[in-house]
Design a protein around this motif. Structure first.
Motif, PDB file in Angstrom:
ATOM      1  N   THR A  48       0.537   0.692  -0.019  1.00 32.95           N
ATOM      2  CA  THR A  48      -0.025  -0.104  -1.121  1.00 32.95           C
ATOM      3  C   THR A  48      -0.018  -1.599  -0.825  1.00 32.95           C
ATOM      4  O   THR A  48      -0.847  -2.339  -1.344  1.00 32.95           O
ATOM      5  CB  THR A  48       0.756   0.176  -2.419  1.00 32.95           C
ATOM      6  N   SER A  59      -7.954 -11.895  -7.974  1.00 35.33           N
ATOM      7  CA  SER A  59      -7.222 -11.021  -8.892  1.00 35.33           C
ATOM      8  C   SER A  59      -5.822 -10.797  -8.324  1.00 35.33           C
ATOM      9  O   SER A  59      -5.581 -10.939  -7.125  1.00 35.33           O
ATOM     10  CB  SER A  59      -7.944  -9.682  -9.045  1.00 35.33           C
ATOM     11  N   PHE A 113      -4.010  -8.026  -8.117  1.00 36.79           N
ATOM     12  CA  PHE A 113      -3.894  -6.837  -7.280  1.00 36.79           C
ATOM     13  C   PHE A 113      -5.269  -6.409  -6.801  1.00 36.79           C
ATOM     14  O   PHE A 113      -6.283  -6.613  -7.483  1.00 36.79           O
ATOM     15  CB  PHE A 113      -3.236  -5.685  -8.050  1.00 36.79           C
ATOM     16  N   LYS A 114      -5.289  -5.803  -5.635  1.00 41.72           N
ATOM     17  CA  LYS A 114      -6.537  -5.298  -5.092  1.00 41.72           C
ATOM     18  C   LYS A 114      -6.934  -4.015  -5.817  1.00 41.72           C
ATOM     19  O   LYS A 114      -6.099  -3.338  -6.428  1.00 41.72           O
ATOM     20  CB  LYS A 114      -6.395  -5.054  -3.592  1.00 41.72           C
ATOM     21  N   THR A 115      -8.199  -3.655  -5.714  1.00 41.93           N
ATOM     22  CA  THR A 115      -8.711  -2.478  -6.427  1.00 41.93           C
ATOM     23  C   THR A 115      -7.987  -1.216  -6.003  1.00 41.93           C
ATOM     24  O   THR A 115      -7.610  -0.380  -6.831  1.00 41.93           O
ATOM     25  CB  THR A 115     -10.222  -2.330  -6.180  1.00 41.93           C
ATOM     26  N   GLN A 175      -5.010  -0.875  -4.910  1.00 40.25           N
ATOM     27  CA  GLN A 175      -3.655  -0.852  -5.445  1.00 40.25           C
ATOM     28  C   GLN A 175      -3.651  -0.345  -6.884  1.00 40.25           C
ATOM     29  O   GLN A 175      -2.783   0.453  -7.265  1.00 40.25           O
ATOM     30  CB  GLN A 175      -3.039  -2.256  -5.388  1.00 40.25           C
ATOM     31  N   CYS A 176      -4.597  -0.788  -7.670  1.00 36.93           N
ATOM     32  CA  CYS A 176      -4.685  -0.346  -9.069  1.00 36.93           C
ATOM     33  C   CYS A 176      -5.016   1.138  -9.160  1.00 36.93           C
ATOM     34  O   CYS A 176      -4.465   1.862 -10.003  1.00 36.93           O
ATOM     35  CB  CYS A 176      -5.739  -1.162  -9.807  1.00 36.93           C
ATOM     36  N   TRP A 215      -1.967   3.095  -8.306  1.00 37.45           N
ATOM     37  CA  TRP A 215      -0.993   2.996  -9.397  1.00 37.45           C
ATOM     38  C   TRP A 215      -1.321   3.994 -10.499  1.00 37.45           C
ATOM     39  O   TRP A 215      -0.444   4.744 -10.965  1.00 37.45           O
ATOM     40  CB  TRP A 215      -0.994   1.573  -9.953  1.00 37.45           C
ATOM     41  N   VAL A 216      -2.578   4.024 -10.934  1.00 38.28           N
ATOM     42  CA  VAL A 216      -2.987   4.925 -12.017  1.00 38.28           C
ATOM     43  C   VAL A 216      -2.835   6.385 -11.602  1.00 38.28           C
ATOM     44  O   VAL A 216      -2.282   7.212 -12.354  1.00 38.28           O
ATOM     45  CB  VAL A 216      -4.447   4.632 -12.428  1.00 38.28           C
TER      46      VAL A 216
END
Length: 389
Positions: free
Chosen positions: A212, A287, A289-291, A293-294, A297-298
């Motif tokens: 990540t 931003s 966090f990078k895309t 990473q998000c 996370w989800v």
């Protein structure tokens, strides 16, 4: 009894794998000067909260807690009172069970059960769900304890130093629960103890943290290769008999997904934009966090919630996962010509005639006669374990 991750040289190299700086330029208020500072004056640096070094105290506390629990377990075990033969009798009630009964220099299985070892029957039928947690703080012997605690210091020290006690503590405890949960679904005839599930959780978190936070590493592939080798070696040890590799796998998977949730780092562009020196400007707002990473996370949060919910429901309903997966038992033990994977618990029939105790092992049919008056239940169980081994 769950085995422990090997505390080897490669692990130490993995734990010290970071090569990026932890300080970033910031604007610091200074007293007025007679004249403006030259444009070429050096930037002032300080450590920002996202990359600061934490004081390590939780991991040593975990180590001390495990050692204290082992000492208490040996005190309760009281080998001279409950067994015929003991090892290191000069230790008194802290002496160890015979090697044939426990080769790890530790207590009897009945004592471990009394102290909170994972027993699926008690969890399902007696509603003692806390055993899924307490088993992670017990160890089968001195060798088991030393190997696990050394591994915990090697793996956990650097993680807590970089991410703090809250996140690493949560990963450790939740991973231990995940290891116990998977173990309960596949190994239902034996007890299990040890911190290995939690330790493998930390290994899994190290891997997901590398993924990540991929963009902030200098030697990405070298760190990844080394870490994968360490993980593969530790999981390979789990195919040996009497080792609960399901606890390892469950802990590793739990820690792997928890790492995406708890160990995410903000990207450098956002850090420089927020903490950069006065006058620092970026051509484009960054931003935090990078895309990817998000997204990780989800997905990880969903997988963790669904996984633990389904696992707990299956366990409380008494589901034996082996019936739904005919090959999964090979993940924990691979039989060879040198060893067998049969690990049925020892059961014996007994009869007492005066001072003579006659035991017959139900699994192998062996008989044993012992001179023992008024044998206690603990003594009979210890002799039975030796007779059936």
């Amino acid at each position: 009894m769950a085995a422990e991750p090997a505390s080897s040289g490669p692990q130490m190299r993995v734990n010290s794998r970071r090569s990026y700086n932890v300080v970033h330029p910031v604007d610091v208020e200074t007293p007025p000067l007679p004249s403006p500072a030259p444009a070429s004056s050096p930037d002032v640096y300080r450590e920002v909260k996202h990359f600061k070094k934490w004081v390590v105290w939780l991991i040593p506390v975990f180590v001390v807690a495990n050692v204290i629990m082992f000492i208490v377990t040996m005190y309760v075990n009281n080998c001279p009172k409950n067994s015929i033969n003991c090892i290191a009798t000069f230790l008194g009630r802290f002496s160890f069970q015979p090697f044939k009964e426990n080769p790890l220099l530790g207590p009897s299985s009945s004592t471990l059960q009394k102290m909170g070892a994972l027993d699926v029957n008690k969890v399902v039928h007696r509603h003692q769900g806390w055993l899924l947690i307490t088993c992670n703080w017990l160890h089968g012997g001195v060798f088991h304890l030393l190997a696990n605690m050394l591994s915990l210091l090697v793996i956990g020290y650097r993680l807590e130093q970089e991410f703090g006690f809250v996140r690493i503590g949560l990963i450790y405890v939740i991973s231990g629960l995940g290891g116990s949960l998977l173990s309960s679904l596949f190994i239902q005839t034996n007890i299990s103890v040890g911190a290995s599930g939690a330790l493998f959780g930390l290994l899994g978190a190290m891997l997901s943290e590398l993924i990540t936070n991929w963009t902030i590493y200098a030697s990405k592939f070298g760190a990844l290769f080394t870490l994968l080798i360490v993980i593969a070696i530790n999981l390979a040890v789990g195919i040996l008999p009497h080792v609960d590799n399901f606890a390892h796998i469950g802990g590793f998977l739990s820690g792997f997904f928890l790492g995406f949730v708890f160990l995410i780092r903000p990207q450098f562009g956002w850090v420089n934009q927020r903490y950069g020196p006065t006058g620092y400007a970026s051509s484009q707002a960054k931003s935090k966090f990078k895309t990817y990473q998000c997204i990780l996370w989800v997905l990880s949060v969903i997988i963790l919630i669904v996984g633990f919910t389904v696992g707990l429901v299956m366990l409380l309903r008494g589901v034996d996962a082996n019936k739904h997966c005919s090959w999964c038992h090979y993940l924990s033990c691979v039989p060879t010509s040198r060893w067998s994977c049969k690990t049925e618990p020892a059961y014996c029939t007994s009869s007492q005639t005066g001072n003579q105790l006659l035991l017959t092992c139900s699994s192998n049919g062996k008989n044993g006669t012992y001179t023992l008056a008024n044998a206690s239940r603990s003594q009979i169980q210890g002799l039975c374990s030796q007779l059936c081994s």
